[in-house]
Design an enzyme around this catalytic site. Structure first.
Site, short mmCIF file in Angstrom:
data_model
loop_
_atom_site.label_atom_id
_atom_site.label_comp_id
_atom_site.label_asym_id
_atom_site.label_seq_id
_atom_site.Cartn_x
_atom_site.Cartn_y
_atom_site.Cartn_z
N PHE A 110 0.86 -1.17 0.00
CA PHE A 110 0.00 0.00 0.00
C PHE A 110 0.90 1.23 0.00
O PHE A 110 1.58 1.52 0.98
CB PHE A 110 -0.95 0.05 1.20
CG PHE A 110 -1.87 1.25 1.12
CD1 PHE A 110 -3.02 1.20 0.36
CD2 PHE A 110 -1.55 2.43 1.76
CE1 PHE A 110 -3.85 2.31 0.25
CE2 PHE A 110 -2.37 3.55 1.67
CZ PHE A 110 -3.52 3.49 0.91
N ASP A 129 9.39 3.10 1.77
CA ASP A 129 8.21 3.90 2.08
C ASP A 129 8.00 3.85 3.59
O ASP A 129 7.41 2.93 4.13
CB ASP A 129 7.00 3.32 1.34
CG ASP A 129 5.72 4.11 1.61
OD1 ASP A 129 5.69 4.89 2.58
OD2 ASP A 129 4.74 3.93 0.87
N LYS A 150 2.77 11.76 6.89
CA LYS A 150 1.94 11.54 8.08
C LYS A 150 2.49 12.27 9.30
O LYS A 150 2.21 13.44 9.50
CB LYS A 150 1.74 10.05 8.33
CG LYS A 150 0.99 9.37 7.17
CD LYS A 150 0.47 8.02 7.52
CE LYS A 150 -0.19 7.33 6.33
NZ LYS A 150 -1.43 7.97 5.88
#
Length: 404
Positions: free
Chosen positions: A142, A227, A256
């Site tokens: 993801f 990531d 984030k």
């Protein structure tokens, strides 16, 4: 539910695209690890906005930095310099050991920027024939929701009826170094991978995997792109998840928690080779690197370190993981976690994880299900031992509950 809560939810359903299926709670306030709904009920946030609120809700020092900068200057675009960008570059490079920084907004933008950059590096530095660059990714990945990214997803929900997709990606199993070695060709420019697969259910690779991955990428002149948008900035009990195996990525993606939940901020961190290929006009973002984002990110990084949140994540994560493993429930298939990135996977016969999340809501905990059978648990990094124990009591009661 009160009529006002029902009204909020009904209005969302009437006007909004139905691309989410939220738990039936309407939140209106947050502080630290706690959030309150419109009726005044308090909940322990065990999602942290998918790790974006790692520093806790409405951290006063980040808030102060945001308000101060908002009074001074919010946006110039990169057509002009501003007095926050250079300081942000300097501080994030010092914190992470990076040589070059590309500021963006969302995590997906950081991923897309990395894809463009490693392809450009492949053509201009490695010498891959034009149009032939390959990037290796993992099954059950993801990396975001953009068209480019969902094209190499293996989740049918994210792909169906969104094609045609861009070529140039190879998919291999996660955690399988031999599969990576076999997939690499002279045209391979990068391996894009999450250190821990969060959306897939907090899937942790076998020990030594990333050490071998690093060796393979170095030997074949392939850029290792990690990531760390969810795992980075303390979530796993280290500043970066790569540190658990003592490796360094060629490209690291952050987002984030980079703003503590106040503002969309992301960054591509790399060496001079990769980001050094970009020239004026070839890539950009109106909001990327804006002074408000930079001021917020500087404060978010500062409190993370000064207040010992990374060390606390390691301590409380170990306590939480041990407590989850001590729960004796027939519903539990496996408990996984590193730092405060945790998951409880249920047996299929236990039913959907969502009903357990809804039951937890009734006990004052907000958690999120993923892939039908898994409950993710990722509270803010400021959680205390008492709060961990409080959560464990309620989780134990819920996971042993008879839903029949």
């Amino acid at each position: 539910m009160s009529s006002s809560v029902i009204d909020f939810i009904a209005t969302e359903a009437r006007f909004g695209a139905h691309n989410y299926e939220p738990i039936g709670v309407v939140l209106s306030r947050g502080e630290g690890v706690w959030v309150w709904d419109t009726e005044g009920n308090r909940y322990l946030d065990c999602l942290s906005a998918y790790s974006a609120v790692s520093q806790g809700h409405c951290h006063p020092k980040i808030l102060a930095a945001m308000v101060e900068q908002a009074h001074r200057l919010t946006l110039t675009s990169r057509a002009f310099h501003n007095d926050q960008l250079a300081l942000f570059y300097e501080e994030i490079a010092a914190l992470t050991g990076s040589h070059k920084v590309l500021p963006m907004n969302s995590g997906a933008e950081a991923v897309e920027s990395a894809i463009k950059s490693v392809r450009k590096w492949g053509y201009e530095v490695k010498g891959v024939p034009d149009g032939a660059a390959e990037i290796i990714v993992c099954a059950n990945n993801f990396h975001g929701r953009t068209l480019g990214i969902v094209g190499f997803s293996t989740d049918p929900e994210t792909r169906t009826h969104f094609g045609p997709f861009a070529p140039g990606f190879k998919i291999i199993p996660f955690g399988d170094a031999a599969a990576l070695e076999e997939a690499i060709t002279p045209n391979t420019v990068a391996f894009l991978v999450e250190p821990i697969q969060g959306e897939a259910g907090v899937v942790i690779p076998p020990a030594g995997y990333f050490t071998k991955v690093r060796e393979l990428c170095t030997a074949n002149n392939v850029m290792l792109v990690l990531d760390e948008i969810q795992t980075g900035l303390g979530r796993t009990g280290k500043l970066l998840a790569e540190q658990h195996e003592g490796i360094e990525a060629d490209v690291t993606l952050l987002g984030k928690a980079l703003s503590g939940g106040f503002y969309p901020v992301s960054a591509v961190l790399s060496n001079n080779d990769v980001l050094g290929t970009l020239r004026p006009g070839q890539h950009g973002s109106t909001f990327g690197g804006n002074p408000l984002a930079c001021a917020v990110a500087r404060a978010a990084m500062r409190v993370l370190v000064e207040e010992g949140m990374i060390e606390n994540a390691a301590r409380q994560g170990a306590r939480f993981l041990e407590g989850l493993k001590d729960i004796r429930a027939n519903t539990i298939r496996e408990v996984r976690g590193r730092g405060l990135m945790l998951a409880v996977e249920l047996h299929p016969e236990a039913g959907r994880a969502r009903r357990y999340c809804e039951a937890l809501q009734g006990k004052g905990i907000l958690a999120k299900d993923t892939h039908e059978q898994t409950i993710r648990i990722a509270p803010p990094l400021v959680i205390t031992s008492d709060q961990v124990d409080w959560a464990l009591e309620r989780l134990a009661t819920t996971l042993t509950q008879d839903f029949s």
